[in-house]
Design a protein around this motif. Structure first.
Motif, PDB file in Angstrom:
ATOM      1  N   GLU A   8     113.230 -37.909 -25.728  1.00  0.00           N
ATOM      2  CA  GLU A   8     111.816 -38.187 -25.985  1.00  0.00           C
ATOM      3  C   GLU A   8     111.124 -38.473 -24.666  1.00  0.00           C
ATOM      4  OE1 GLU A   8     111.308 -41.038 -29.529  1.00  0.00           O
ATOM      5  OE2 GLU A   8     113.176 -41.649 -28.531  1.00  0.00           O
ATOM      6  N   ILE A   9     109.855 -38.128 -24.613  1.00  0.00           N
ATOM      7  CA  ILE A   9     109.001 -38.544 -23.507  1.00  0.00           C
ATOM      8  C   ILE A   9     108.195 -39.725 -24.037  1.00  0.00           C
ATOM      9  CG2 ILE A   9     107.192 -37.901 -21.885  1.00  0.00           C
ATOM     10  CD1 ILE A   9     109.860 -36.333 -21.556  1.00  0.00           C
ATOM     11  N   ILE A  10     108.302 -40.853 -23.348  1.00  0.00           N
ATOM     12  CA  ILE A  10     107.610 -42.069 -23.769  1.00  0.00           C
ATOM     13  C   ILE A  10     106.733 -42.570 -22.625  1.00  0.00           C
ATOM     14  CG2 ILE A  10     109.407 -42.696 -25.436  1.00  0.00           C
ATOM     15  CD1 ILE A  10     110.453 -44.735 -23.358  1.00  0.00           C
ATOM     16  N   THR A 121     108.245 -35.005 -10.968  1.00  0.00           N
ATOM     17  CA  THR A 121     109.491 -34.874 -11.716  1.00  0.00           C
ATOM     18  C   THR A 121     109.190 -34.135 -13.010  1.00  0.00           C
ATOM     19  OG1 THR A 121     110.238 -36.989 -10.818  1.00  0.00           O
ATOM     20  CG2 THR A 121     111.439 -36.132 -12.716  1.00  0.00           C
ATOM     21  N   ASP A 122     109.797 -32.982 -13.197  1.00  0.00           N
ATOM     22  CA  ASP A 122     109.517 -32.128 -14.353  1.00  0.00           C
ATOM     23  C   ASP A 122     110.560 -32.363 -15.447  1.00  0.00           C
ATOM     24  OD1 ASP A 122     108.916 -30.163 -16.175  1.00  0.00           O
ATOM     25  OD2 ASP A 122     108.996 -28.512 -14.730  1.00  0.00           O
ATOM     26  N   PRO A 123     110.153 -32.945 -16.579  1.00  0.00           N
ATOM     27  CA  PRO A 123     111.112 -33.193 -17.648  1.00  0.00           C
ATOM     28  C   PRO A 123     111.736 -31.915 -18.203  1.00  0.00           C
ATOM     29  CG  PRO A 123     108.889 -33.744 -18.365  1.00  0.00           C
ATOM     30  CD  PRO A 123     108.808 -33.421 -16.910  1.00  0.00           C
ATOM     31  N   ALA A 124     111.067 -30.779 -18.036  1.00  0.00           N
ATOM     32  CA  ALA A 124     111.631 -29.514 -18.509  1.00  0.00           C
ATOM     33  C   ALA A 124     112.846 -29.106 -17.682  1.00  0.00           C
ATOM     34  CB  ALA A 124     110.579 -28.413 -18.478  1.00  0.00           C
ATOM     35  N   ASP A 125     112.940 -29.617 -16.464  1.00  0.00           N
ATOM     36  CA  ASP A 125     114.098 -29.342 -15.624  1.00  0.00           C
ATOM     37  C   ASP A 125     115.165 -30.421 -15.745  1.00  0.00           C
ATOM     38  OD1 ASP A 125     113.142 -26.923 -14.627  1.00  0.00           O
ATOM     39  OD2 ASP A 125     112.090 -27.892 -12.977  1.00  0.00           O
ATOM     40  N   ILE A 126     114.755 -31.694 -15.831  1.00  0.00           N
ATOM     41  CA  ILE A 126     115.765 -32.758 -15.854  1.00  0.00           C
ATOM     42  C   ILE A 126     116.211 -33.146 -17.258  1.00  0.00           C
ATOM     43  CG2 ILE A 126     115.038 -33.705 -13.632  1.00  0.00           C
ATOM     44  CD1 ILE A 126     113.888 -36.060 -15.340  1.00  0.00           C
ATOM     45  N   GLY A 127     115.354 -32.981 -18.256  1.00  0.00           N
ATOM     46  CA  GLY A 127     115.735 -33.330 -19.633  1.00  0.00           C
ATOM     47  C   GLY A 127     117.000 -32.618 -20.084  1.00  0.00           C
ATOM     48  N   PRO A 128     117.060 -31.285 -19.943  1.00  0.00           N
ATOM     49  CA  PRO A 128     118.285 -30.585 -20.340  1.00  0.00           C
ATOM     50  C   PRO A 128     119.518 -31.078 -19.575  1.00  0.00           C
ATOM     51  CG  PRO A 128     116.487 -29.020 -20.099  1.00  0.00           C
ATOM     52  CD  PRO A 128     115.988 -30.345 -19.576  1.00  0.00           C
ATOM     53  N   TYR A 160     111.165 -29.549 -23.890  1.00  0.00           N
ATOM     54  CA  TYR A 160     110.701 -30.590 -22.970  1.00  0.00           C
ATOM     55  C   TYR A 160     109.302 -30.319 -22.430  1.00  0.00           C
ATOM     56  CZ  TYR A 160     114.788 -33.465 -23.256  1.00  0.00           C
ATOM     57  OH  TYR A 160     115.759 -34.323 -23.729  1.00  0.00           O
ATOM     58  N   ILE A 161     108.936 -29.074 -22.282  1.00  0.00           N
ATOM     59  CA  ILE A 161     107.556 -28.754 -21.893  1.00  0.00           C
ATOM     60  C   ILE A 161     106.607 -29.264 -22.969  1.00  0.00           C
ATOM     61  CG2 ILE A 161     105.899 -26.868 -21.577  1.00  0.00           C
ATOM     62  CD1 ILE A 161     108.236 -25.329 -20.167  1.00  0.00           C
ATOM     63  N   ALA A 162     106.915 -28.951 -24.232  1.00  0.00           N
ATOM     64  CA  ALA A 162     106.057 -29.380 -25.345  1.00  0.00           C
ATOM     65  C   ALA A 162     106.051 -30.904 -25.483  1.00  0.00           C
ATOM     66  CB  ALA A 162     106.529 -28.731 -26.646  1.00  0.00           C
ATOM     67  N   ALA A 163     107.209 -31.541 -25.335  1.00  0.00           N
ATOM     68  CA  ALA A 163     107.281 -33.008 -25.455  1.00  0.00           C
ATOM     69  C   ALA A 163     106.443 -33.677 -24.377  1.00  0.00           C
ATOM     70  CB  ALA A 163     108.733 -33.473 -25.368  1.00  0.00           C
ATOM     71  N   ASN A 164     106.490 -33.143 -23.179  1.00  0.00           N
ATOM     72  CA  ASN A 164     105.719 -33.709 -22.075  1.00  0.00           C
ATOM     73  C   ASN A 164     104.222 -33.499 -22.275  1.00  0.00           C
ATOM     74  OD1 ASN A 164     105.480 -35.001 -19.512  1.00  0.00           O
ATOM     75  ND2 ASN A 164     105.139 -33.005 -18.587  1.00  0.00           N
ATOM     76  N   GLU A 165     103.838 -32.307 -22.700  1.00  0.00           N
ATOM     77  CA  GLU A 165     102.413 -32.007 -22.884  1.00  0.00           C
ATOM     78  C   GLU A 165     101.806 -32.786 -24.039  1.00  0.00           C
ATOM     79  OE1 GLU A 165     102.320 -27.744 -23.170  1.00  0.00           O
ATOM     80  OE2 GLU A 165     102.446 -27.495 -20.977  1.00  0.00           O
ATOM     81  N   SER A 166     102.633 -33.138 -25.036  1.00  0.00           N
ATOM     82  CA  SER A 166     102.098 -33.845 -26.213  1.00  0.00           C
ATOM     83  C   SER A 166     101.992 -35.353 -25.983  1.00  0.00           C
ATOM     84  CB  SER A 166     102.966 -33.565 -27.426  1.00  0.00           C
ATOM     85  OG  SER A 166     104.239 -34.182 -27.283  1.00  0.00           O
ATOM     86  N   ARG A 167     102.559 -35.863 -24.897  1.00  0.00           N
ATOM     87  CA  ARG A 167     102.541 -37.300 -24.645  1.00  0.00           C
ATOM     88  C   ARG A 167     101.442 -37.643 -23.655  1.00  0.00           C
ATOM     89  NH1 ARG A 167     103.595 -41.202 -27.421  1.00  0.00           N
ATOM     90  NH2 ARG A 167     105.597 -40.322 -27.941  1.00  0.00           N
ATOM     91  N   ASP A 168     100.404 -38.314 -24.127  1.00  0.00           N
ATOM     92  CA  ASP A 168      99.304 -38.751 -23.273  1.00  0.00           C
ATOM     93  C   ASP A 168      99.465 -40.248 -23.032  1.00  0.00           C
ATOM     94  OD1 ASP A 168      96.947 -39.170 -21.907  1.00  0.00           O
ATOM     95  OD2 ASP A 168      95.657 -38.843 -23.637  1.00  0.00           O
ATOM     96  N   CYS A 169      99.673 -40.615 -21.782  1.00  0.00           N
ATOM     97  CA  CYS A 169      99.925 -42.023 -21.476  1.00  0.00           C
ATOM     98  C   CYS A 169      98.780 -42.671 -20.711  1.00  0.00           C
ATOM     99  CB  CYS A 169     101.224 -42.143 -20.655  1.00  0.00           C
ATOM    100  SG  CYS A 169     102.690 -41.688 -21.596  1.00  0.00           S
TER     101      CYS A 169
END
Length: 171
Positions: A8-10, A121-128, A160-169
């Protein structure tokens, strides 16, 4: 198809964070040992050398990465068998801040891994990658075969691209 991602991206205090949760049907001390004893960490992520403990630095070499060289890891906090916080030097300019919390539950030991996603730091690269290593930890603790990297990357990038884009912090 690949392994289904669970991260998850939090929203963290300063930046977004990547959070992975795994449950092990094992005692907390067994999981802690798998995370902290060099002979055991070598089986799933890499080995370390030096004197471990809060405020200390060890040298860490990843075992599943071709051509990896030793890099410093600062131990920010170490509270056995429940909490470990590290600052891992990835390059001369990049440090990854990670924490691992263990707690006992009816299902076994729950591990919550968190990495701060600093700018760039790109979660699409490090998440996997962290999904892969969490599953390698599980395999090493259970005696199962190690997972195949190709099941994680690039298969999990889209998630991870979608998870990151959907999280507005934004505050």
């Amino acid at each position: 198809m690949g392994i289904i991602p669970t991260g998850e991206i939090i929203c963290g205090p300063a930046n977004k964070q990547l959070r992975l949760t795994r449950t092990f049907n094992l005692p907390i001390q067994t999981v802690w040992n798998g995370l902290t004893e060099s002979t055991l960490t070598e089986q799933w992520i890499g080995h370390w050398s030096g004197e471990a403990g809060t405020g200390k630095q060890v040298m860490f070499t990843m075992s599943a990465e071709e051509g990896a060289s030793a890099a410093p890891v600062d131990i920010i906090a170490c509270d056995p068998p429940g909490y470990l916080e590290l600052a891992m030097a990835v390059t001369a300019d990049v440090t990854w801040n990670v924490s691992i919390e263990l707690r006992e539950s009816a299902a076994g030991t729950v591990m919550v891994f968190v990495q701060e996603l600093t700018p760039g730091t790109d979660p699409a690269d490090i998440g996997p990658g962290w999904e892969y290593y969490a599953d390698r930890l599980a395999a090493s603790l259970s005696g199962h075969p190690m997972p195949d990297w190709d099941e994680y990357y690039p298969a999990q990038r889209t998630y991870y691209i979608a998870a990151n884009e959907s999280r507005d912090c934004l505050a």
